[in-house]
Design a protein around this motif. Structure first.
Motif, PDB file in Angstrom:
ATOM      1  N   PHE A 110       0.846  -1.192   0.000  1.00  0.00           N
ATOM      2  CA  PHE A 110       0.000   0.000   0.000  1.00  0.00           C
ATOM      3  C   PHE A 110       0.884   1.246   0.000  1.00  0.00           C
ATOM      4  N   PRO A 111       0.869   2.057  -1.064  1.00  0.00           N
ATOM      5  CA  PRO A 111       1.813   3.173  -1.174  1.00  0.00           C
ATOM      6  C   PRO A 111       1.601   4.262  -0.125  1.00  0.00           C
ATOM      7  N   HIS A 112       0.347   4.398   0.390  1.00  0.00           N
ATOM      8  CA  HIS A 112       0.068   5.467   1.357  1.00  0.00           C
ATOM      9  C   HIS A 112       0.367   5.054   2.794  1.00  0.00           C
ATOM     10  N   MET A 113       0.747   3.801   3.011  1.00  0.00           N
ATOM     11  CA  MET A 113       1.024   3.309   4.358  1.00  0.00           C
ATOM     12  C   MET A 113       2.519   3.182   4.582  1.00  0.00           C
ATOM     13  N   ASN A 118       1.991  -1.395   6.676  1.00  0.00           N
ATOM     14  CA  ASN A 118       1.832  -2.442   5.665  1.00  0.00           C
ATOM     15  C   ASN A 118       1.915  -3.817   6.312  1.00  0.00           C
ATOM     16  N   ILE A 119       2.883  -3.990   7.191  1.00  0.00           N
ATOM     17  CA  ILE A 119       3.070  -5.287   7.854  1.00  0.00           C
ATOM     18  C   ILE A 119       1.893  -5.597   8.783  1.00  0.00           C
ATOM     19  N   ALA A 120       1.361  -4.565   9.405  1.00  0.00           N
ATOM     20  CA  ALA A 120       0.286  -4.756  10.389  1.00  0.00           C
ATOM     21  C   ALA A 120      -1.086  -4.928   9.754  1.00  0.00           C
ATOM     22  N   PHE A 121      -1.211  -4.649   8.458  1.00  0.00           N
ATOM     23  CA  PHE A 121      -2.532  -4.598   7.828  1.00  0.00           C
ATOM     24  C   PHE A 121      -3.357  -5.871   8.053  1.00  0.00           C
ATOM     25  N   GLY A 122      -2.796  -7.021   7.742  1.00  0.00           N
ATOM     26  CA  GLY A 122      -3.543  -8.268   7.885  1.00  0.00           C
ATOM     27  C   GLY A 122      -3.893  -8.579   9.323  1.00  0.00           C
ATOM     28  N   LEU A 123      -3.025  -8.192  10.251  1.00  0.00           N
ATOM     29  CA  LEU A 123      -3.282  -8.439  11.669  1.00  0.00           C
ATOM     30  C   LEU A 123      -4.457  -7.590  12.162  1.00  0.00           C
ATOM     31  N   ARG A 124      -4.518  -6.343  11.676  1.00  0.00           N
ATOM     32  CA  ARG A 124      -5.649  -5.475  12.050  1.00  0.00           C
ATOM     33  C   ARG A 124      -6.961  -6.029  11.488  1.00  0.00           C
ATOM     34  N   GLN A 125      -6.905  -6.537  10.260  1.00  0.00           N
ATOM     35  CA  GLN A 125      -8.097  -7.112   9.642  1.00  0.00           C
ATOM     36  C   GLN A 125      -8.617  -8.300  10.449  1.00  0.00           C
ATOM     37  N   ASP A 126      -7.702  -9.011  11.102  1.00  0.00           N
ATOM     38  CA  ASP A 126      -8.097 -10.162  11.915  1.00  0.00           C
ATOM     39  C   ASP A 126      -8.544  -9.770  13.321  1.00  0.00           C
ATOM     40  N   GLY A 127      -8.460  -8.488  13.651  1.00  0.00           N
ATOM     41  CA  GLY A 127      -8.914  -8.024  14.961  1.00  0.00           C
ATOM     42  C   GLY A 127      -7.961  -8.305  16.099  1.00  0.00           C
ATOM     43  N   MET A 128      -6.685  -8.450  15.806  1.00  0.00           N
ATOM     44  CA  MET A 128      -5.706  -8.698  16.856  1.00  0.00           C
ATOM     45  C   MET A 128      -5.552  -7.470  17.749  1.00  0.00           C
ATOM     46  N   ALA A 150      10.977   1.520   9.542  1.00  0.00           N
ATOM     47  CA  ALA A 150       9.590   1.257   9.929  1.00  0.00           C
ATOM     48  C   ALA A 150       8.621   2.348   9.496  1.00  0.00           C
ATOM     49  N   ARG A 151       9.044   3.624   9.539  1.00  0.00           N
ATOM     50  CA  ARG A 151       8.122   4.729   9.257  1.00  0.00           C
ATOM     51  C   ARG A 151       8.217   5.236   7.809  1.00  0.00           C
ATOM     52  N   ARG A 152       9.038   4.589   6.988  1.00  0.00           N
ATOM     53  CA  ARG A 152       9.145   5.019   5.592  1.00  0.00           C
ATOM     54  C   ARG A 152       7.991   4.453   4.755  1.00  0.00           C
ATOM     55  N   LYS A 153       7.723   5.138   3.647  1.00  0.00           N
ATOM     56  CA  LYS A 153       6.726   4.665   2.693  1.00  0.00           C
ATOM     57  C   LYS A 153       7.427   3.766   1.663  1.00  0.00           C
ATOM     58  N   PRO A 154       6.678   2.889   1.013  1.00  0.00           N
ATOM     59  CA  PRO A 154       7.294   1.958   0.043  1.00  0.00           C
ATOM     60  C   PRO A 154       8.129   2.649  -1.023  1.00  0.00           C
ATOM     61  N   LEU A 157      11.863   3.203  -0.491  1.00  0.00           N
ATOM     62  CA  LEU A 157      12.687   2.011  -0.307  1.00  0.00           C
ATOM     63  C   LEU A 157      13.220   1.506  -1.640  1.00  0.00           C
ATOM     64  N   SER A 158      14.307   0.759  -1.575  1.00  0.00           N
ATOM     65  CA  SER A 158      14.834   0.094  -2.769  1.00  0.00           C
ATOM     66  C   SER A 158      13.961  -1.120  -3.095  1.00  0.00           C
ATOM     67  N   GLY A 159      14.196  -1.709  -4.267  1.00  0.00           N
ATOM     68  CA  GLY A 159      13.431  -2.890  -4.656  1.00  0.00           C
ATOM     69  C   GLY A 159      13.617  -4.042  -3.688  1.00  0.00           C
ATOM     70  N   GLY A 160      14.852  -4.239  -3.234  1.00  0.00           N
ATOM     71  CA  GLY A 160      15.118  -5.308  -2.285  1.00  0.00           C
ATOM     72  C   GLY A 160      14.441  -5.077  -0.946  1.00  0.00           C
ATOM     73  N   GLN A 161      14.404  -3.826  -0.497  1.00  0.00           N
ATOM     74  CA  GLN A 161      13.734  -3.506   0.762  1.00  0.00           C
ATOM     75  C   GLN A 161      12.220  -3.686   0.652  1.00  0.00           C
ATOM     76  N   GLN A 162      11.647  -3.307  -0.488  1.00  0.00           N
ATOM     77  CA  GLN A 162      10.218  -3.518  -0.702  1.00  0.00           C
ATOM     78  C   GLN A 162       9.893  -5.013  -0.679  1.00  0.00           C
ATOM     79  N   GLN A 163      10.786  -5.789  -1.266  1.00  0.00           N
ATOM     80  CA  GLN A 163      10.580  -7.232  -1.266  1.00  0.00           C
ATOM     81  C   GLN A 163      10.558  -7.768   0.164  1.00  0.00           C
ATOM     82  N   ARG A 164      11.407  -7.238   1.020  1.00  0.00           N
ATOM     83  CA  ARG A 164      11.447  -7.676   2.417  1.00  0.00           C
ATOM     84  C   ARG A 164      10.183  -7.270   3.166  1.00  0.00           C
ATOM     85  N   VAL A 165       9.663  -6.090   2.859  1.00  0.00           N
ATOM     86  CA  VAL A 165       8.413  -5.650   3.501  1.00  0.00           C
ATOM     87  C   VAL A 165       7.282  -6.605   3.123  1.00  0.00           C
TER      88      VAL A 165
END
Length: 383
Positions: A110-113, A118-128, A150-154, A157-165
């Protein structure tokens, strides 16, 4: 098959549940077929993938590998057959209820997150709970070594860093299985090679089952415990990288995985584990367990590094000694590739390791050379 005394290829680790009769696969494709408007993408395919295995689906575009992955993920349903996970059928189970996650080639961040959101998105959807989300995100950031980002936008980041996210987001929900669809395709060659080893180490550390789809043979050979080579919706061979490379089951597998020279011929004799072939370029003898009989058409497959290239006429030119002319040369730094046109017209490839910085006698274009090899250097293929 390889015996205990003669293994095919180096083994990365002692892990081979597929050779244990008592072991049951974690993932089972049971006679699965998938059709799209009359086109059969996957054709009556059965396959077992074991827990903690790094498994690669390898093949050209359109062979059905991504369709197989999408059916496992739940984005497609089989037209026939069943897919089971830990013994339970996945038919009718929606993607979000399957204990697996999928990482796409595009990463789909998600470019705006920020990275952490971005990492937390699925966890929030599950109501954790918020405290659990924060702890899990911190764990994932540490795992992929991105704590400082942690606070940067996609887009920062470099391509390799985006892949890690994208990888961290896929692992955050702790799936039983991680599915990777051409995950390294957007990275440059050097970064892709580095990331391959990072993925291997991560998979070992987490103890998860990884299933990767790729058309890159080197990628599959580097990372996987086993490879399934696919063609037109069917499995051609399922084996470890060493067996796929050193003992391909057919001309197609031999030709698709790595460089190989295929020399067609007719079987003269087959006895005591040795097949003798008459070919347009000379007589070839090979240690082989292929079901060959005299008069049968077969191919001798040999890898470039298995042949010795020399100007010197060999002592025995009757068997496994092929004469030709250097047609092309490619210097790649660590090795030099020689394309040699044999006297019978067949083109073969030989590689020479550049062990010394200075070559005393360089073989040049248009030179006459001899290619020699022992009986166990290649194998006879009858398919």
């Amino acid at each position: 098959m390889a015996s205990a005394s003669k293994s095919l290829g180096n083994i990365r680790r002692s892990f081979e549940p597929w050779n244990d009769p008592a072991a049951k696969p974690l993932i089972e494709f049971d006679r699965v077929t998938k059709r799209f408007d009359g086109f059969t993408a996957v054709d009556d395919l059965s396959l077992g993938i074991y827990e903690r295995e790094f498994f690669a689906l390898l093949g050209p575009s359109g062979c059905g590998k991504s369709t197989l992955l999408r059916m496992l993920a739940g984005f497609e349903e089989p037209s026939e057959g069943d897919i089971r996970l830990a013994g339970q059928s996945l038919r009718g189970v929606p993607p979000y209820r399957r204990p697996l996650n999928m990482m796409f080639q595009s990463y789909a961040l998600f470019p705006h997150m920020s990275v952490e959101k971005n990492i937390a998105f699925g966890l929030r959807q599950d109501g954790m709970a918020r405290s659990e989300i924060d702890a899990r995100v911190a764990e994932m950031l540490k795992l992929v070594k991105l704590e400082a980002f942690a606070r940067r936008k996609p887009q920062q980041l470099s391509g390799g860093q985006q892949q890690r996210v994208a990888l961290a987001r896929s692992l955050a929900k702790r799936p039983k299985v991680l599915l990777l669809d051409e995950p390294l395709g957007a990275l440059d060659k050097k970064l892709r090679e580095e990331t391959q080893f990072e993925l291997m180490d991560l998979q070992q550390e987490l103890g998860l089952t990884f299933v990767i789809v790729t058309h890159d043979q080197e990628e599959a050979m580097t990372m996987s415990d086993r490879i399934a080579v696919m063609r037109a919706g069917k499995l051609c061979q399922v084996a470890t990288p060493g067996v796929i490379y050193e003992a391909p089951s057919s001309r197609y597998v031999a030709d698709f995985v790595g460089n190989v020279s295929l020399i067609e011929g007719v079987v003269e004799s087959a006895s005591n584990g040795v097949v003798r072939l008459a070919t347009p370029v000379g007589t070839i003898e090979s240690e082989s367990s292929a079901p060959a009989t005299p008069g049968m058409t077969a191919a001798f497959a040999i890898r470039p590094e298995k042949m010795r290239l020399s100007r010197q006429v060999p002592g025995d030119i009757g068997v496994n000694a092929l004469r030709g002319t250097v047609w092309d040369i490619a210097y790649l730094g660590d090795v030099t590739l020689f394309n040699v046109k044999l006297d019978g017209g067949t083109m073969v490839r030989s590689t020479v390791i550049n062990a010394s910085r200075i070559a005393p006698e360089q073989i040049a274009w248009d030179e006459e050379v001899w290619l020699t090899f022992p009986r166990d250097a290649g194998l006879v293929l009858v398919q």
